[in-house]
Structure formats: C-alpha cells, structure tokens
Design a protein around this motif. Structure first.
Motif, mmCIF file in Angstrom:
data_model
loop_
_atom_site.group_PDB
_atom_site.id
_atom_site.type_symbol
_atom_site.label_atom_id
_atom_site.label_comp_id
_atom_site.label_asym_id
_atom_site.label_seq_id
_atom_site.Cartn_x
_atom_site.Cartn_y
_atom_site.Cartn_z
ATOM 1 N N CYS A 32 -3.600 -6.402 4.916
ATOM 2 C CA CYS A 32 -2.164 -6.179 4.679
ATOM 3 C C CYS A 32 -1.321 -6.997 5.645
ATOM 4 O O CYS A 32 -0.340 -7.623 5.244
ATOM 5 C CB CYS A 32 -1.814 -4.702 4.834
ATOM 6 N N LYS A 76 0.777 -1.238 0.000
ATOM 7 C CA LYS A 76 0.000 0.000 0.000
ATOM 8 C C LYS A 76 0.808 1.287 0.000
ATOM 9 O O LYS A 76 0.287 2.320 -0.369
ATOM 10 C CB LYS A 76 -0.907 0.034 1.238
ATOM 11 N N HIS A 116 -17.332 -0.455 -5.306
ATOM 12 C CA HIS A 116 -16.233 -0.554 -4.349
ATOM 13 C C HIS A 116 -15.942 -2.023 -4.040
ATOM 14 O O HIS A 116 -16.866 -2.813 -3.869
ATOM 15 C CB HIS A 116 -16.593 0.181 -3.050
ATOM 16 N N THR A 136 -13.431 1.377 -6.976
ATOM 17 C CA THR A 136 -12.254 1.612 -6.137
ATOM 18 C C THR A 136 -11.950 0.354 -5.342
ATOM 19 O O THR A 136 -12.836 -0.456 -5.059
ATOM 20 C CB THR A 136 -12.483 2.784 -5.164
ATOM 21 N N CYS A 176 -1.748 -2.218 -4.322
ATOM 22 C CA CYS A 176 -3.062 -1.588 -4.173
ATOM 23 C C CYS A 176 -3.263 -0.512 -5.246
ATOM 24 O O CYS A 176 -4.313 -0.438 -5.881
ATOM 25 C CB CYS A 176 -3.193 -0.992 -2.782
ATOM 26 N N ARG A 177 -2.260 0.297 -5.479
ATOM 27 C CA ARG A 177 -2.371 1.370 -6.476
ATOM 28 C C ARG A 177 -2.520 0.796 -7.884
ATOM 29 O O ARG A 177 -3.300 1.291 -8.693
ATOM 30 C CB ARG A 177 -1.145 2.266 -6.409
ATOM 31 N N SER A 207 -13.378 -4.325 -1.446
ATOM 32 C CA SER A 207 -12.390 -4.273 -0.374
ATOM 33 C C SER A 207 -11.899 -5.678 -0.060
ATOM 34 O O SER A 207 -12.651 -6.643 -0.130
ATOM 35 C CB SER A 207 -12.954 -3.603 0.878
ATOM 36 N N THR A 237 -10.434 -7.667 2.952
ATOM 37 C CA THR A 237 -10.320 -7.601 4.402
ATOM 38 C C THR A 237 -9.836 -8.951 4.926
ATOM 39 O O THR A 237 -9.648 -9.889 4.164
ATOM 40 C CB THR A 237 -11.666 -7.248 5.056
ATOM 41 N N THR A 296 -7.535 -3.468 3.442
ATOM 42 C CA THR A 296 -7.518 -3.001 4.832
ATOM 43 C C THR A 296 -6.186 -3.315 5.493
ATOM 44 O O THR A 296 -5.413 -4.154 5.020
ATOM 45 C CB THR A 296 -8.648 -3.651 5.645
ATOM 46 N N ASP A 297 -5.938 -2.653 6.623
ATOM 47 C CA ASP A 297 -4.701 -2.900 7.366
ATOM 48 C C ASP A 297 -4.614 -4.345 7.843
ATOM 49 O O ASP A 297 -3.541 -4.940 7.840
ATOM 50 C CB ASP A 297 -4.591 -1.939 8.559
ATOM 51 N N ASN A 326 -6.045 -0.490 -8.225
ATOM 52 C CA ASN A 326 -6.963 0.653 -8.324
ATOM 53 C C ASN A 326 -6.941 1.219 -9.742
ATOM 54 O O ASN A 326 -7.979 1.590 -10.282
ATOM 55 C CB ASN A 326 -6.599 1.735 -7.311
ATOM 56 N N ASP A 350 -9.933 -1.168 -1.846
ATOM 57 C CA ASP A 350 -9.320 -0.899 -0.553
ATOM 58 C C ASP A 350 -8.782 -2.198 0.005
ATOM 59 O O ASP A 350 -9.507 -3.193 0.050
ATOM 60 C CB ASP A 350 -10.342 -0.286 0.406
#
Length: 195
Positions: free
Chosen positions: A124, A96, A164, A116, A103-104, A166, A168, A120-121, A107, A118
């Motif tokens: 990661c 990230k 979106h 988009t 991630c970029r 994500s 997780t 998440t932490d 995206n 995401d």
C-alpha cells in the motif's frame, strides 16, 4: 432521451452542478497572471513570484475561462473551491480502507474461485507513493493495481489449488505471491522496473 424519443425538458432549478478534476495546466495560467510585469519595456519590473505551494488555490473565474470553459458553463459556477491534493494516507484508504476500496473489489472478483487477496501495508505504501508522484492522482490507483494483479488473475484460472494471493513490496518492487494454505507456490516480481 436514452430511448431515442427526442429531447427531454429537465427542471434544474433545484439542481447543483459540480465540476471537479485535476485541471492540468491551470496552474500555469494562474502563474502567468500573478507574475505579469508592471510596465512595458526593458526596465519593466516584474511582480515578485508568490511562493504558493499550489497555484490552483488562487484560480479565478477569468483563469477558468482562459483554461477553456465555455461561458454557458461558467454561468453555472457560483463559486470556486480549491481541494488540496490527496496525501499518501488518502491513497492508502482508497486501496484498503473504504467500502469501495480496490482491495475489496478484487477480493469480490476472486471470491467465486475461493481465493482471497491481501495487499500488505508495505505494498500500500509503495503504491500510494507511486500514485502521489503521478500526474493522474487517484485515477492512477486502479491501473497500477490492475497491472500487478493481471498476472495473478490469469494464473488463478489455470491452477485451482491456489487459495490466497498477496501483493507485497520488496526492494521497492511489488511482488505477487500465490499460496496453497501456508505453502508459497509461486512468486512473481512485477514490474521489472522499480515502481
């Protein structure tokens, strides 16, 4: 020459050669060298094995030669430099925190569809720990993330209302979530085994 016009002469007098990699198995060569017996026969003493976190830091040119590098390449190596393994924090940066982060890149892949992504932490941390334990090192980051997002990529094309995605982590499993605005549309666990 890429045009197929034959060989090209290249002046390498101002060029630096860099050889980098994981060099799997080199640590065993170093270990054999530093733990050889002092004599021969049954009464031969063995050198005490050095307690070194990473034997690669003790590698010499002779070890590199035994590993399989040709003399022509060894002549280009002026020195050896040991770089310690990446940490979990380093892997999180690969995911990230950099301009070329995973991630970029995803995206940018999803952007034309108006979606988009995401990571998440927690995801990661889960991915970083998995990568840290693998023998591939940083090369394992892309395949792990791609495997998890492959399902998302195919469903984004089928359902244009998804805006979106994500990634997780729940119970040590990476989980994909799709949403329209704030409403969760689909949740898919991947992989079936814990990461």
């Amino acid at each position: 020459d890429g045009r197929g016009n034959g060989p090209v002469t290249l002046d390498v007098s101002r060029m630096s050669f860099l050889f980098a990699g994981a060099f799997a198995g080199l640590d065993e060569i170093v270990s054999r060298r530093i733990t050889r017996p002092r004599g021969i026969g049954f009464s031969a003493e063995r050198k005490d094995e050095q307690k070194v976190d990473d034997l690669l830091s003790l590698a010499t040119m002779a070890d590199i030669r035994e590993y399989g590098f040709m003399e022509e390449l060894l002549g280009r190596m002026g020195s050896l430099c040991y770089v310690p393994p990446l940490t979990v924090s380093d892997y999180r940066t690969l995911l990230k925190g950099s301009n070329g982060s995973v991630c970029r890149r995803y995206n940018n892949l999803f952007a034309p569809s108006g979606v988009t992504l995401d990571i998440t932490d927690k995801a990661c941390a889960c991915i970083a720990e998995t990568v840290r334990q693998s023998a591939l090192g940083a090369r394992a980051v892309d395949p792990i993330v791609y495997e998890k997002l492959q399902y998302a990529i195919s469903h984004i094309d089928e359902d244009e209302s998804i805006n979106h995605v994500s990634l997780t982590c729940r119970n040590n499993r990476l989980t994909l979530r799709y949403s329209r605005g704030k409403r969760i549309v689909t949740e898919a666990n991947a992989p079936k085994q814990p990461v």
